[in-house]
Design a protein around this motif. Sequence first.
Motif, PDB file in Angstrom:
ATOM      1  N   LYS A 200       0.817  -1.210   0.000  1.00  0.00           N
ATOM      2  CA  LYS A 200       0.000   0.000   0.000  1.00  0.00           C
ATOM      3  C   LYS A 200       0.854   1.264   0.000  1.00  0.00           C
ATOM      4  N   THR A 201       2.056   1.216   0.580  1.00  0.00           N
ATOM      5  CA  THR A 201       2.864   2.426   0.666  1.00  0.00           C
ATOM      6  C   THR A 201       3.878   2.555  -0.459  1.00  0.00           C
ATOM      7  N   VAL A 202       3.856   1.664  -1.423  1.00  0.00           N
ATOM      8  CA  VAL A 202       4.757   1.796  -2.558  1.00  0.00           C
ATOM      9  C   VAL A 202       4.336   3.026  -3.353  1.00  0.00           C
ATOM     10  N   HIS A 203       5.313   3.869  -3.653  1.00  0.00           N
ATOM     11  CA  HIS A 203       5.019   5.107  -4.372  1.00  0.00           C
ATOM     12  C   HIS A 203       5.589   4.998  -5.783  1.00  0.00           C
ATOM     13  N   GLU A 204       4.697   5.012  -6.757  1.00  0.00           N
ATOM     14  CA  GLU A 204       5.102   4.966  -8.164  1.00  0.00           C
ATOM     15  C   GLU A 204       4.359   6.041  -8.929  1.00  0.00           C
ATOM     16  N   ILE A 205       5.034   6.530  -9.966  1.00  0.00           N
ATOM     17  CA  ILE A 205       4.421   7.493 -10.874  1.00  0.00           C
ATOM     18  C   ILE A 205       4.585   6.957 -12.285  1.00  0.00           C
ATOM     19  N   LYS A 206       3.484   6.857 -13.004  1.00  0.00           N
ATOM     20  CA  LYS A 206       3.521   6.423 -14.403  1.00  0.00           C
ATOM     21  C   LYS A 206       2.789   7.472 -15.233  1.00  0.00           C
ATOM     22  N   MET A 207       3.478   7.961 -16.262  1.00  0.00           N
ATOM     23  CA  MET A 207       2.892   8.998 -17.098  1.00  0.00           C
ATOM     24  C   MET A 207       2.878   8.532 -18.544  1.00  0.00           C
ATOM     25  N   ASP A 208       1.721   8.668 -19.191  1.00  0.00           N
ATOM     26  CA  ASP A 208       1.574   8.371 -20.616  1.00  0.00           C
ATOM     27  C   ASP A 208       1.583   9.693 -21.358  1.00  0.00           C
ATOM     28  N   GLY A 209       2.690   9.938 -22.079  1.00  0.00           N
ATOM     29  CA  GLY A 209       2.845  11.232 -22.735  1.00  0.00           C
ATOM     30  C   GLY A 209       2.807  12.310 -21.672  1.00  0.00           C
ATOM     31  N   ARG A 210       2.065  13.350 -21.932  1.00  0.00           N
ATOM     32  CA  ARG A 210       1.839  14.382 -20.912  1.00  0.00           C
ATOM     33  C   ARG A 210       0.351  14.506 -20.632  1.00  0.00           C
ATOM     34  N   ALA A 211      -0.397  13.426 -20.962  1.00  0.00           N
ATOM     35  CA  ALA A 211      -1.848  13.505 -20.874  1.00  0.00           C
ATOM     36  C   ALA A 211      -2.463  12.698 -19.735  1.00  0.00           C
ATOM     37  N   THR A 212      -1.817  11.633 -19.290  1.00  0.00           N
ATOM     38  CA  THR A 212      -2.364  10.793 -18.232  1.00  0.00           C
ATOM     39  C   THR A 212      -1.286  10.494 -17.211  1.00  0.00           C
ATOM     40  N   LEU A 213      -1.638  10.603 -15.943  1.00  0.00           N
ATOM     41  CA  LEU A 213      -0.700  10.356 -14.856  1.00  0.00           C
ATOM     42  C   LEU A 213      -1.362   9.419 -13.855  1.00  0.00           C
ATOM     43  N   ARG A 214      -0.655   8.349 -13.491  1.00  0.00           N
ATOM     44  CA  ARG A 214      -1.123   7.422 -12.463  1.00  0.00           C
ATOM     45  C   ARG A 214      -0.131   7.466 -11.299  1.00  0.00           C
ATOM     46  N   VAL A 215      -0.646   7.624 -10.100  1.00  0.00           N
ATOM     47  CA  VAL A 215       0.196   7.744  -8.913  1.00  0.00           C
ATOM     48  C   VAL A 215      -0.287   6.739  -7.870  1.00  0.00           C
ATOM     49  N   SER A 216       0.654   5.993  -7.274  1.00  0.00           N
ATOM     50  CA  SER A 216       0.316   5.125  -6.149  1.00  0.00           C
ATOM     51  C   SER A 216       1.011   5.657  -4.903  1.00  0.00           C
ATOM     52  N   GLY A 217       0.560   5.198  -3.753  1.00  0.00           N
ATOM     53  CA  GLY A 217       1.107   5.696  -2.491  1.00  0.00           C
ATOM     54  C   GLY A 217       0.457   6.994  -2.052  1.00  0.00           C
ATOM     55  N   VAL A 218      -0.722   7.286  -2.598  1.00  0.00           N
ATOM     56  CA  VAL A 218      -1.445   8.518  -2.263  1.00  0.00           C
ATOM     57  C   VAL A 218      -2.174   8.332  -0.937  1.00  0.00           C
ATOM     58  N   GLU A 219      -1.948   9.245  -0.015  1.00  0.00           N
ATOM     59  CA  GLU A 219      -2.613   9.202   1.284  1.00  0.00           C
ATOM     60  C   GLU A 219      -3.773  10.183   1.383  1.00  0.00           C
ATOM     61  N   ASP A 220      -3.678  11.315   0.641  1.00  0.00           N
ATOM     62  CA  ASP A 220      -4.726  12.325   0.704  1.00  0.00           C
ATOM     63  C   ASP A 220      -4.589  13.277  -0.470  1.00  0.00           C
ATOM     64  N   VAL A 221      -5.692  13.851  -0.903  1.00  0.00           N
ATOM     65  CA  VAL A 221      -5.685  14.924  -1.905  1.00  0.00           C
ATOM     66  C   VAL A 221      -5.855  16.222  -1.125  1.00  0.00           C
ATOM     67  N   LEU A 222      -4.814  17.052  -1.121  1.00  0.00           N
ATOM     68  CA  LEU A 222      -4.831  18.285  -0.341  1.00  0.00           C
ATOM     69  C   LEU A 222      -5.527  19.425  -1.069  1.00  0.00           C
ATOM     70  N   GLY A 223      -5.553  19.368  -2.398  1.00  0.00           N
ATOM     71  CA  GLY A 223      -6.219  20.405  -3.168  1.00  0.00           C
ATOM     72  C   GLY A 223      -6.123  20.111  -4.655  1.00  0.00           C
ATOM     73  N   PHE A 224      -7.074  20.619  -5.413  1.00  0.00           N
ATOM     74  CA  PHE A 224      -7.011  20.451  -6.861  1.00  0.00           C
ATOM     75  C   PHE A 224      -7.906  21.464  -7.555  1.00  0.00           C
ATOM     76  N   ASP A 225      -7.481  21.839  -8.738  1.00  0.00           N
ATOM     77  CA  ASP A 225      -8.295  22.621  -9.665  1.00  0.00           C
ATOM     78  C   ASP A 225      -7.786  22.301 -11.064  1.00  0.00           C
ATOM     79  N   GLU A 226      -8.169  23.077 -12.062  1.00  0.00           N
ATOM     80  CA  GLU A 226      -7.778  22.773 -13.446  1.00  0.00           C
ATOM     81  C   GLU A 226      -6.295  22.968 -13.719  1.00  0.00           C
ATOM     82  N   THR A 227      -5.590  23.695 -12.850  1.00  0.00           N
ATOM     83  CA  THR A 227      -4.174  23.979 -13.103  1.00  0.00           C
ATOM     84  C   THR A 227      -3.210  23.298 -12.137  1.00  0.00           C
ATOM     85  N   SER A 228      -3.709  22.710 -11.049  1.00  0.00           N
ATOM     86  CA  SER A 228      -2.794  22.039 -10.120  1.00  0.00           C
ATOM     87  C   SER A 228      -3.527  20.998  -9.279  1.00  0.00           C
TER      88      SER A 228
END
Length: 90
Positions: free
Chosen positions: A6-34
């Motif tokens: 569960k705590t393994v942290h990986e980042i996989k990006m397809d081009g610059r259009a899709t991003l998959r992240v593991s090891g996420v504990e919380d989403v602190l904030g989001f909008d269209e630019t960040s």
Amino acid sequence: MEQTEKTVHEIKMDGRATLRVSGVEDVLGFDETSVVLCTCMDILNIDGSGLHIVKLDVSSGTLEIEGRIDSLYYTVPASKKRGLFGSRER
């Protein structure tokens, strides 16, 4: 510290259009630019345009983002920062 599945942290990006992240504990904030995530490794900042969260699985700690991804960078939470001589009780 040994990482569990569960705590393994990986980042996989397809081009610059899709991003998959593991090891996420919380989403602190989001909008269209960040998107700002608390991960098992530190705070992960993702900047871009047209960003949206496609999938969030809290139980497995995985997240998928789509949009134009311009940058990824880590910041250390204030609670982990130490001064020159570290944190010492007196």
